[in-house]
Design an enzyme around this catalytic site. Structure first.
Site, PDB file in Angstrom:
ATOM      1  N   ASP A  94      10.027   5.136  -6.331  1.00  0.00           N
ATOM      2  CA  ASP A  94      10.136   3.943  -7.163  1.00  0.00           C
ATOM      3  C   ASP A  94      10.047   2.711  -6.265  1.00  0.00           C
ATOM      4  O   ASP A  94      10.066   2.804  -5.039  1.00  0.00           O
ATOM      5  CB  ASP A  94      11.415   3.954  -7.987  1.00  0.00           C
ATOM      6  CG  ASP A  94      12.668   4.043  -7.138  1.00  0.00           C
ATOM      7  OD1 ASP A  94      12.590   3.784  -5.923  1.00  0.00           O
ATOM      8  OD2 ASP A  94      13.733   4.368  -7.679  1.00  0.00           O
ATOM      9  N   ASP A 267      11.779  11.054 -15.124  1.00  0.00           N
ATOM     10  CA  ASP A 267      12.752  11.295 -14.048  1.00  0.00           C
ATOM     11  C   ASP A 267      14.117  10.843 -14.535  1.00  0.00           C
ATOM     12  O   ASP A 267      14.219   9.982 -15.411  1.00  0.00           O
ATOM     13  CB  ASP A 267      12.395  10.514 -12.774  1.00  0.00           C
ATOM     14  CG  ASP A 267      12.895   9.076 -12.854  1.00  0.00           C
ATOM     15  OD1 ASP A 267      13.967   8.774 -12.277  1.00  0.00           O
ATOM     16  OD2 ASP A 267      12.249   8.245 -13.526  1.00  0.00           O
ATOM     17  N   CYS A 305      19.805  32.234 -19.673  1.00  0.00           N
ATOM     18  CA  CYS A 305      19.205  31.401 -18.630  1.00  0.00           C
ATOM     19  C   CYS A 305      18.816  32.281 -17.441  1.00  0.00           C
ATOM     20  O   CYS A 305      19.548  33.203 -17.064  1.00  0.00           O
ATOM     21  CB  CYS A 305      20.181  30.320 -18.186  1.00  0.00           C
ATOM     22  SG  CYS A 305      19.542  29.279 -16.838  1.00  0.00           S
ATOM     23  N   CYS A 307      18.358  31.200 -14.269  1.00  0.00           N
ATOM     24  CA  CYS A 307      18.644  30.583 -12.974  1.00  0.00           C
ATOM     25  C   CYS A 307      19.556  31.470 -12.133  1.00  0.00           C
ATOM     26  O   CYS A 307      20.221  32.387 -12.636  1.00  0.00           O
ATOM     27  CB  CYS A 307      19.268  29.195 -13.154  1.00  0.00           C
ATOM     28  SG  CYS A 307      21.042  29.197 -13.516  1.00  0.00           S
ATOM     29  N   CYS A 310      23.302  31.558 -13.336  1.00  0.00           N
ATOM     30  CA  CYS A 310      23.574  32.349 -14.541  1.00  0.00           C
ATOM     31  C   CYS A 310      23.338  33.838 -14.326  1.00  0.00           C
ATOM     32  O   CYS A 310      23.972  34.670 -14.983  1.00  0.00           O
ATOM     33  CB  CYS A 310      22.718  31.845 -15.700  1.00  0.00           C
ATOM     34  SG  CYS A 310      23.255  30.236 -16.340  1.00  0.00           S
ATOM     35  N   HIS A 336      21.693  25.184 -11.970  1.00  0.00           N
ATOM     36  CA  HIS A 336      21.553  25.516 -13.390  1.00  0.00           C
ATOM     37  C   HIS A 336      20.960  24.351 -14.183  1.00  0.00           C
ATOM     38  O   HIS A 336      20.019  24.539 -14.981  1.00  0.00           O
ATOM     39  CB  HIS A 336      22.894  25.906 -14.006  1.00  0.00           C
ATOM     40  CG  HIS A 336      22.824  25.991 -15.499  1.00  0.00           C
ATOM     41  ND1 HIS A 336      22.225  27.040 -16.160  1.00  0.00           N
ATOM     42  CD2 HIS A 336      23.218  25.111 -16.460  1.00  0.00           C
ATOM     43  CE1 HIS A 336      22.269  26.816 -17.462  1.00  0.00           C
ATOM     44  NE2 HIS A 336      22.862  25.651 -17.673  1.00  0.00           N
TER      45      HIS A 336
END
Length: 373
Positions: A94, A267, A305, A307, A310, A336
């Site tokens: 940015d 974002d 999930c 991930c 999890c 997660h």
């Protein structure tokens, strides 16, 4: 040849959503895409390898913070931001505008630029469009953003009009100062909460023919419905063949609504920030795993999930880590939350390809809005 290439590969028949392919010097990114935020050349609690594992292909870093510490000259000597942080995929920086303007009492805006005091040590600094370009070219991200003024919410019409016109003048100066051929420069549409100023800003920026466009000054405290209305005003004024980036937006509902209104890039610090405070996304809404109710809950954070957190740990264990101030707890909630958002974006892209985005939006939000589980 442009440093980035973008093409729309599929369009929804019943929303403004589209699939796209964004090529940068560091890879190909499927859009719509969410960019995790690595403010200080690091996505908090995550290694670059873990970012790859959760599905990130592009991250955002912060010009203002890297300018103050460790300094863009040092990063340039290290070989640029990619080498400095060990990330070989794409980066967007940015402009520093939002952070400078959020300093309020610590800065003074003029036609030339912004004088401000560091939030770290009170030292005096000055960033102009030209200085922002100098910093971002030294950082070497794939995509840089033009230096803009983000009008506060609320702000009266007169102030917002002057601010919007200043942003357009600064955009021209950024273009003139930006000379790095392997880096794309995006313009930023402003205009506050006023539809005519949003149209004016979009038209001004489009006339400068940037390779992509950010939409700034939203998600700054206004009602979400107002943000959606302003997107519907702004997006038709942006080119169909260039990426559209809604800045600072990343809650699941806003991602779905933004994509439905033609946004390609997002974002937000939200997923990582709430993770550090013990809150995680689930299909049934946010869950504060620090709460005592989960002390003997041995289910995953979000059943289903995929991930690492999890697949291997329970709510009760992660609550114990957080309550004990163990670093692993924050790492697991962050892994997660980022995977949850990036998997949502994967599902969104799949639904656009299948022309079923309205169905996904309705079913996801119905379940998500049930609240805590």
């Amino acid at each position: 040849m442009q440093p980035i290439q973008f093409r729309v590969t599929c369009e929804s028949s019943n929303t403004w959503a589209r699939l796209g392919e964004l090529k940068t010097p560091h890879g190909v990114i499927e859009t719509p895409v969410f960019m995790p935020v690595g403010t200080q050349a690091s996505v908090k609690a995550m290694s670059p390898r873990e970012l790859v594992e959760v599905g990130a292909h592009i991250i955002l870093s912060n010009t203002y913070h890297l300018y103050l510490r460790p300094g863009h000259e040092l990063i340039d000597r290290a070989g640029g931001l990619h080498d400095f942080m060990g990330w070989n995929r794409s980066i967007l920086t940015d402009s520093g505008g939002f952070q400078v303007f959020s300093l309020a009492d610590l800065r003074k805006i003029s036609e030339e630029g912004v004088a401000f005091r560091s939030h770290l040590d009170g030292s005096s600094h000055f960033i102009s469009p030209e200085v922002s370009m100098e910093i971002q070219m030294a950082l070497g991200a794939d995509i840089a953003m033009a230096f803009d003024e983000c009008a506060p919410y609320p702000a009266d019409y007169s102030y917002t009009k002057e601010s919007t016109e200043l942003t357009s003048r600064w955009a021209r100066r950024c273009q003139a100062a930006h000379t790095r051929e392997d880096q794309a420069l995006f313009g930023i549409v402003q205009g506050g909460m006023y539809t005519d100023l949003r149209r004016q800003s979009a038209d001004d920026l489009v006339s400068l023919d940037f390779p992509g466009y950010g939409i700034g000054g939203l998600s700054v405290g206004e009602p979400k419905e107002l943000m959606y209305d302003l997107l519907e005003v702004t997006v038709p004024h942006l080119p169909k063949d260039k990426p559209r980036y809604l800045m600072g937006v990343g809650s699941p509902d806003c991602l779905l609504e933004g994509v439905s209104r033609g946004i390609d890039m997002f974002d937000c610090v939200l997923p990582t920030r709430i993770a550090r405070h013990g809150t995680v996304f689930t299909k049934n809404g946010p869950l504060t795993v620090r709460n005592a109710a989960y002390s003997e809950d041995f289910a995953p954070l979000d059943p289903g999930c995929d991930c690492y957190a999890c697949q291997n740990f329970s709510r009760g264990y992660i609550r114990h880590l957080l309550r004990s101030n163990e670093i692993l707890g924050v790492r697991l909630t962050t892994i997660h939350n980022l995977r949850f958002i990036l998997r949502l974006m994967e599902n969104i892209r799949r639904s656009i390809a299948q022309d079923t985005l309205p169905e996904l939006r309705a079913s996801f939000l119905e379940e998500y809005n049930q609240g805590h589980i």
